[in-house]
Design a protein around this motif. Structure first.
Motif, short mmCIF file in Angstrom:
data_model
loop_
_atom_site.label_atom_id
_atom_site.label_comp_id
_atom_site.label_asym_id
_atom_site.label_seq_id
_atom_site.Cartn_x
_atom_site.Cartn_y
_atom_site.Cartn_z
N ASN A 614 0.82 -1.22 0.00
CA ASN A 614 0.00 0.00 0.00
C ASN A 614 0.85 1.27 0.00
O ASN A 614 0.50 2.27 0.63
N GLY A 615 1.98 1.20 -0.68
CA GLY A 615 2.84 2.36 -0.82
C GLY A 615 3.76 2.62 0.35
O GLY A 615 4.53 3.60 0.35
N ARG A 616 3.72 1.75 1.38
CA ARG A 616 4.55 1.98 2.58
C ARG A 616 5.98 1.52 2.30
O ARG A 616 6.21 0.39 1.87
N ILE A 617 6.96 2.41 2.57
CA ILE A 617 8.36 2.11 2.30
C ILE A 617 9.07 1.59 3.55
O ILE A 617 9.75 0.57 3.52
N ARG A 618 8.89 2.29 4.67
CA ARG A 618 9.64 1.98 5.88
C ARG A 618 8.87 1.04 6.81
O ARG A 618 7.69 0.80 6.62
N GLY A 619 9.60 0.52 7.81
CA GLY A 619 8.98 -0.26 8.87
C GLY A 619 8.82 -1.73 8.51
O GLY A 619 9.12 -2.17 7.40
N ALA A 620 8.34 -2.52 9.50
CA ALA A 620 8.15 -3.96 9.31
C ALA A 620 7.12 -4.21 8.21
O ALA A 620 6.04 -3.63 8.21
N GLY A 621 7.47 -5.06 7.27
CA GLY A 621 6.57 -5.36 6.17
C GLY A 621 6.54 -4.30 5.09
O GLY A 621 5.77 -4.40 4.13
N GLY A 622 7.35 -3.25 5.24
CA GLY A 622 7.43 -2.19 4.24
C GLY A 622 8.22 -2.64 3.01
O GLY A 622 8.90 -3.67 3.03
N ALA A 623 8.12 -1.88 1.94
CA ALA A 623 8.78 -2.25 0.68
C ALA A 623 10.29 -2.37 0.82
O ALA A 623 10.91 -3.24 0.22
N SER A 624 10.90 -1.49 1.62
CA SER A 624 12.37 -1.54 1.77
C SER A 624 12.81 -2.84 2.42
O SER A 624 13.83 -3.42 2.06
N GLU A 625 12.01 -3.33 3.39
CA GLU A 625 12.36 -4.58 4.07
C GLU A 625 12.22 -5.76 3.10
O GLU A 625 13.10 -6.63 3.03
N ILE A 626 11.11 -5.77 2.33
CA ILE A 626 10.87 -6.88 1.39
C ILE A 626 11.95 -6.92 0.30
O ILE A 626 12.44 -7.98 -0.08
N LEU A 627 12.32 -5.74 -0.19
CA LEU A 627 13.31 -5.66 -1.27
C LEU A 627 14.75 -5.78 -0.77
O LEU A 627 15.68 -5.93 -1.56
N GLY A 628 14.93 -5.67 0.56
CA GLY A 628 16.28 -5.76 1.11
C GLY A 628 17.13 -4.55 0.82
O GLY A 628 18.34 -4.66 0.65
N LEU A 629 16.48 -3.37 0.71
CA LEU A 629 17.20 -2.13 0.43
C LEU A 629 17.00 -1.14 1.57
O LEU A 629 15.92 -1.10 2.17
N PRO A 630 18.01 -0.32 1.88
CA PRO A 630 17.79 0.77 2.83
C PRO A 630 16.71 1.70 2.29
O PRO A 630 16.63 1.92 1.07
#
Length: 648
Positions: A614-630
């Motif tokens: 849903n457009g969320r980048i940061r935090g648990a389950g966010g896109a950055s965590e899933i993609l493994g990127l800062p």
């Protein structure tokens, strides 16, 4: 200053050429001529061979500087390109000619002289490295002669020693005596960094499903080439039609290029030992390999004839063991890298070649391919192993802080600078500085970085004193730097200063042989971390991994395995939660993926992940965590790919 050189200037603008001549003369160099076109340049080269050529890309006449560069490369004459600007197509062509440097007009006198020093060092490093490796090979040959062992063992020792000089995935050795091929065909396939699997008649039977008589017939129908020669790409396909044994290797073991090294032996009449090197790369061999083969013939002839004489004196009842032979040494320096694919083994060879020197290295490859692990291995195998290894992610810092982060600042240099700060260059003094995501460095900082690298000195922000630094630079990027240069976002001269020794990492989809090894490695790592007793992966799950295209590469595989371990209910991973959009394409057997650029696939992958979050980048389950990127890196990638959060 470097030693005086004989330099040829190839530049069609007289004012610029004369300006170059005056700068070179002042520095003590000798200018043998100023050529305005390629024919003029060829005349000067034939009359008086230059030690360096300063070469403008765009010249008067039909031929360009790139056309002349092809000749210079064949003649082993170093050259530096001169250009005011360049588009992506021209730059890509220029890169293929392997220049020793690139100067962007206008440039300072100091830039010219430093670039010449770098070019001279690079050329000398290549020559010294080759001489060093050839001397080591001759020393190894002498040791082989003095040791007892079977013929198989000795051939293995010889080809193992040759690996540092001639890269190969397979080598076949044929002993030719009195116009008759020996009944024994012997070869070795490279299966690891220091691992080789014996390929004899029995192994060829298993690989090809042919009978011994059929293999022998193919061998006898194949003409033995008595001269050093190489075949790449289409030439290899053509020679395979004429030489059945080469065709057998090409079809059964996926070989795409070949180099012949004949070793004629006086003791065997008109016979000899013939080494046939094969590679899975279509362009693995070149003219330099032929001159190398000529230099290697004499020491090989001496060594093998000594072996034959030694064996005759000792005993005619030698033990010619037919059991498989495999050598294996601990891969020191590569502990953090998992895999044995041919593409990865070639990377290992490059690392072993460049690590002992202080040469600047540029590591390129898609996100998640393991660029930091490669940089760490270079450091571990270098003379700076016990010195600092300092890392900086150029995309993770706002432009206003990068200069302070790299060079440090004095107290009061700007608002908030309450005390002196030591920058990354000083922290890495006498060690290695790893500049990750160098393609994201702001353009205004690139000029300052270039001067710091070339002049080996820095100034802290707000300071006036020059500080000498002794730092080895390793840079990495997932950007297409040629496109960045063509679009005006990256300096051409900085690119060539960093690109002294390029290492291109293959994406995981081109290393499918390594997927199983990597998956089991991550299973062991995360089972231990989570305390779960997961030890296996089901065959169906492994097949799904092999079918997937891995836009996120090794990092994506690692994240998926970690998640799968957390979801596993037994000691076996039965299912891998691959992204739904890719599985759908696999199920429909669509080939659309292959017709998209890397950037398009990356953009699509990020958008799909963002939609699920849903457009969320940061935090648990966010896109950055899933993609493994800062989060900062992901935000930077989104900006470059034109992805807006408001769309989700």
């Amino acid at each position: 200053m470097a030693k005086p050189l004989k330099i040829l200037i190839v530049e069609d603008q007289f004012v610029e050429a004369n300006h170059l001549r005056l700068m070179l003369k002042k520095a003590g160099h000798s200018v043998i001529g100023m050529a305005r076109s390629v024919p003029d340049a060829k005349y000067y080269i034939s009359e008086q061979r230059p030690e360096l050529v300063l070469l403008d890309i765009f010249l008067s006449g039909k031929e360009t500087g790139i056309d002349l560069a092809e000749m210079l490369k064949d003649e082993n004459i170093p050259f530096i390109y001169l250009s005011a600007n360049s588009n992506e197509e021209v730059l890509s062509k220029a890169k293929l000619t392997h220049p020793q440097g690139f100067l962007v007009k206008p440039f300072r006198e100091k830039d010219l002289l430093v670039t010449i020093e770098i070019a001279e060092y690079h050329q000398q490093f290549g020559i010294e490295s080759s001489i060093r490796k050839e001397h080591l090979f001759q020393k190894q040959l002498k040791n082989i002669v003095t040791k007892s062992g079977t013929w198989d063992d000795r051939v293995l020792n010889i080809v193992t020693a040759l690996q540092s000089l001639i890269s190969f995935d397979l080598v076949m050795a044929v002993f030719y005596m009195e116009n008759k091929l020996s009944s024994k065909l012997l070869g070795y396939a490279r299966t690891g960094l220091h691992e080789y699997q014996r390929i004899g008649i029995e192994e060829l039977q298993n690989i090809t499903a042919l009978k011994v008589s059929e293999i022998t017939d193919i061998q006898n129908k194949s003409k033995v080439e008595t001269n050093a020669i190489f075949y790449n790409g289409e030439d290899f396909i053509k020679i395979c039609e004429k030489t059945p044994i080469k065709k057998l290797m090409a079809t059964s073991m996926n070989m795409k290029s070949n180099l012949m090294l004949p070793v004629p032996l006086a003791l065997s009449g008109n016979g000899g030992l013939y080494l046939s090197f094969f590679s899975r790369q279509a362009d693995n061999y070149n003219k330099n390999h032929l001159t190398l083969c000529e230099r290697l013939q004499e020491p090989l002839i001496f060594a093998i004839e000594n072996l034959i004489s030694h064996d005759k004196k000792l005993d005619k009842k030698k033990n010619y063991s037919e059991k498989p032979v495999t050598t294996k040494n601990k891969d020191l320096g590569f502990e953090s890298i998992v895999g044995k694919s041919p593409a990865l083994l070639k990377i290992f060879d490059h690392i072993l070649q460049v690590a002992p020197a202080d040469t600047t290295v540029l590591i390129t490859g898609e996100s998640g391919t393991g660029k930091e692990s490669i940089a760490h291995s270079i450091k571990e195998l270098s003379n700076r192993k016990n010195q600092p290894f300092v890392k900086i992610n150029c995309s993770a810092l706002p432009p206003s802080l990068i200069e302070s982060e790299l060079f440090g600042h004095e107290k009061g240099a700007f608002t908030g600078a309450a005390e002196r700060r030591i920058g990354k260059f000083e922290q890495a003094n006498n060690g290695t500085l790893f500049l990750d995501e160098i393609g994201d460095m702001p353009l205004e900082m690139q000029a300052k970085l270039l001067r710091a690298i070339q002049e080996k000195e820095i100034e802290r922000v707000g300071g006036n004193d020059s500080i000498k630094v002794n730092v080895r630079i390793i840079a990495a990027t997932n950007c297409n730097l040629e496109k960045e240069i063509a679009d005006g976002r990256f300096r051409l001269d900085l690119y060539y200063r960093l690109n002294v020794f390029p290492i291109q990492l293959p994406p995981l989809r081109e290393r499918k042989e390594d997927i199983g090894l990597l998956a089991r490695h991550f299973i062991a790592v995360y089972s231990s971390k989570t305390g779960k007793n997961v030890t296996e992966i089901a065959e169906s799950a492994l097949k799904s991994l092999l079918s997937y295209q891995w836009p996120g590469n090794i990092r994506e595989l690692e994240n998926l395995i970690e998640r799968s371990i957390l979801l596993a209910k037994t000691n076996t991973i039965e299912h891998i939660p691959l992204p739904a959009f890719d599985e759908a394409k696999i199920n429909t057997k669509s080939n659309d993926w292959y017709f998209k650029t890397i950037q398009e696939n990356e953009r699509e992958h990020i958008i799909n992940v963002l939609e699920k979050c849903n457009g969320r980048i940061r935090g648990a389950g966010g896109a950055s965590e899933i993609l493994g990127l800062p989060p900062t890196t992901l935000a930077s990638r989104m900006q470059k790919l034109g992805i807006k959060r408001s769309h989700f």
